[in-house]
Structure formats: structure tokens, C-alpha cells
Design a protein around this motif. Sequence first.
Motif, mmCIF file in Angstrom:
data_model
loop_
_atom_site.group_PDB
_atom_site.id
_atom_site.type_symbol
_atom_site.label_atom_id
_atom_site.label_comp_id
_atom_site.label_asym_id
_atom_site.label_seq_id
_atom_site.Cartn_x
_atom_site.Cartn_y
_atom_site.Cartn_z
ATOM 1 N N PHE A 41 -9.520 10.164 5.813
ATOM 2 C CA PHE A 41 -9.548 11.119 4.659
ATOM 3 C C PHE A 41 -8.365 11.373 4.224
ATOM 4 O O PHE A 41 -7.461 12.058 4.883
ATOM 5 N N LYS A 42 -8.092 11.200 2.805
ATOM 6 C CA LYS A 42 -6.960 11.761 2.129
ATOM 7 C C LYS A 42 -7.061 12.643 1.132
ATOM 8 O O LYS A 42 -7.986 12.484 0.190
ATOM 9 N N PRO A 46 -10.359 16.001 12.366
ATOM 10 C CA PRO A 46 -8.950 16.346 11.921
ATOM 11 C C PRO A 46 -7.933 15.145 12.148
ATOM 12 O O PRO A 46 -7.095 15.144 11.468
ATOM 13 N N ASN A 47 -8.361 14.446 13.060
ATOM 14 C CA ASN A 47 -7.383 13.171 13.598
ATOM 15 C C ASN A 47 -7.210 12.180 12.493
ATOM 16 O O ASN A 47 -6.520 11.272 12.161
ATOM 17 N N SER A 48 -8.368 12.336 11.513
ATOM 18 C CA SER A 48 -8.555 11.307 10.432
ATOM 19 C C SER A 48 -8.141 11.678 9.068
ATOM 20 O O SER A 48 -8.108 10.999 7.941
ATOM 21 N N ILE A 49 -7.414 12.780 9.021
ATOM 22 C CA ILE A 49 -7.100 13.646 7.837
ATOM 23 C C ILE A 49 -5.811 13.475 7.381
ATOM 24 O O ILE A 49 -4.825 13.530 8.283
ATOM 25 N N TYR A 50 -5.425 12.966 5.978
ATOM 26 C CA TYR A 50 -3.969 12.715 5.683
ATOM 27 C C TYR A 50 -4.116 13.650 4.437
ATOM 28 O O TYR A 50 -4.948 13.795 3.452
ATOM 29 N N GLN A 75 0.765 -1.256 0.165
ATOM 30 C CA GLN A 75 0.053 0.166 -0.018
ATOM 31 C C GLN A 75 0.686 1.147 -0.039
ATOM 32 O O GLN A 75 1.852 1.221 1.048
ATOM 33 N N GLY A 76 0.549 2.113 -0.972
ATOM 34 C CA GLY A 76 1.696 3.159 -0.981
ATOM 35 C C GLY A 76 1.239 4.557 -0.646
ATOM 36 O O GLY A 76 2.028 5.418 -0.551
ATOM 37 N N GLU A 77 -0.281 4.437 -0.007
ATOM 38 C CA GLU A 77 -0.513 5.840 0.282
ATOM 39 C C GLU A 77 -1.666 5.682 1.635
ATOM 40 O O GLU A 77 -2.015 4.570 1.831
ATOM 41 N N GLY A 78 -1.558 6.771 2.585
ATOM 42 C CA GLY A 78 -2.567 6.843 3.472
ATOM 43 C C GLY A 78 -2.214 6.054 4.803
ATOM 44 O O GLY A 78 -1.143 5.696 5.106
#
Length: 250
Positions: free
Chosen positions: A178-179, A202-206, A17-20
Motif C-alpha cells: 500500500f502506497k 503496517p509492514n506493507s505500507i509505503y 520503476q520509480g516508486e514503491g
Amino acid sequence: MKISKNNGIPEIFHSLQGEGKSIGRPSIFIRTSLCNLHCIWCDTDYTWNWKNTNFKHKSDSKEGYSKFSKENQIIELDTSEIVSIVLGFNCNSIVLTGGEPLIQQFGLVKVMQVLREKSMDYHFEVETNGTIMPTREADALIDQYNVSPKLKNSCITESLRIKPEPLGFFSKSPKANFKFVVSDKGDIEEILALMTTHGIDPNSIYLMSEGTSMDELSEKNNWLVEICKTYNFHFTNRLHVFIWGSKRGI
């Protein structure tokens, strides 16, 4: 199901997995074809940018680039064929991606059900643009939502890319992160507005830089890291680009 076809074979592959949130995790990717959006910087435009459409893409000016033929980019597979390919890999983390995989969620539910019958260890991530509501059956099987709402930098009208009902669902789901794809520093104001309007934790934001090359990403990463520090957002790189470059099926 309509699966992306790469060099004549289904684009179902074992990689990282390359992201998030799950960056670096060994995973099996099932890349579905078709999308309900048409982001101008999309790096999987072979899932939607068909011949005889009017969609714009940043590669339009590149020599040799042209829109894609559906027959060359889509392969039809049934549940058993997809499951058979997945079982050939020694991995229990599955990433359902696209395109927009929730367009075909009824087919994906069948795939997930069969795999869970074989092993309860399977972990299912869905990468979605956040415009389609998951069914109750899909939500019961999915372990993680990687939601990527599109910003103005995608060059898509707001009414198409921002759907309050699905975003409200995802913002309340403990499974969702959330990305946001960031092209320039001005994008942060739009991200903050979406966070407030739709109740996104905000703690779920990438935040992730927009780009498909190491040079392009590195240039933006330098200032994007500082933005993440300012607002206490997570930073995510595009690990696969730094390892393999902009290639398919890896």
C-alpha cells in the motif's frame, strides 16, 4: 484496449520503476487510459481530465494548461499489438498502470495470458487506486499489487475513493503493498485510521510525498522520513522525477 497516447504513439515504454516496493527495477510500463477517480494532484491527468468535464486540477491556474482531448490522448490497440511492443524490449518485469488499469482488466488478462505463454518469467505488477475488485482470472496472473488508496488531499469524496470490499481483498492478499501519497503531516491520522479500519498490515505500507518536482518532493521528504521512522512504515521516493523530471514516457 484504450492505451494512453504520447506524441502519436502508445505509451508503452522501458524504464525504471520509480516508486514503491520495486523502486529501481527495470520495467516495461503499459499505461492504460481512463480512470474512475480524478485526484486534484494527479500527474497522469491526461488519462481522464477530458474537455467539457468539471473536474478540478492543481494545474488549472498554470498558464497554458487546459483539459485534454480524448482523440489526442487515447489509442486503441488489440492484444497482439500490445504484446508485439512488449516483446521488443529485453525485460520481463511488466507494470500495468494508468489511469486505473483494472477498469480494463479483461483486456489486460488477455495480454498477460499471451505473454505468459511465451515465457513464464514475466512478472506483472498492477498499480491501482484500490476501488475495483480484480477478477479471479486477473488475480491468478498478477504477481504484485501496488495499491494506492486516495486520501482527503485528493479532493475526492470518501464514498468514491474508499471502497471497503476491494480494500478488504487487497489487505488480505500477500501480493499487495500500500502506497499513500502524503501532502502534509496531518495526512498521517487518516492513514492510521484506514490501516486500522481495513486491516492493512503496517509492514506493507509505503509513504510517498506528493509533488512533481525535485524541490517540492525534497521539502516534504525531510519530514516524511521522520514519520516513517516513527511508525515503522517504508519510505518511497519518486525516483523517476529525480532522474528525468516530470516527463512522460520514461
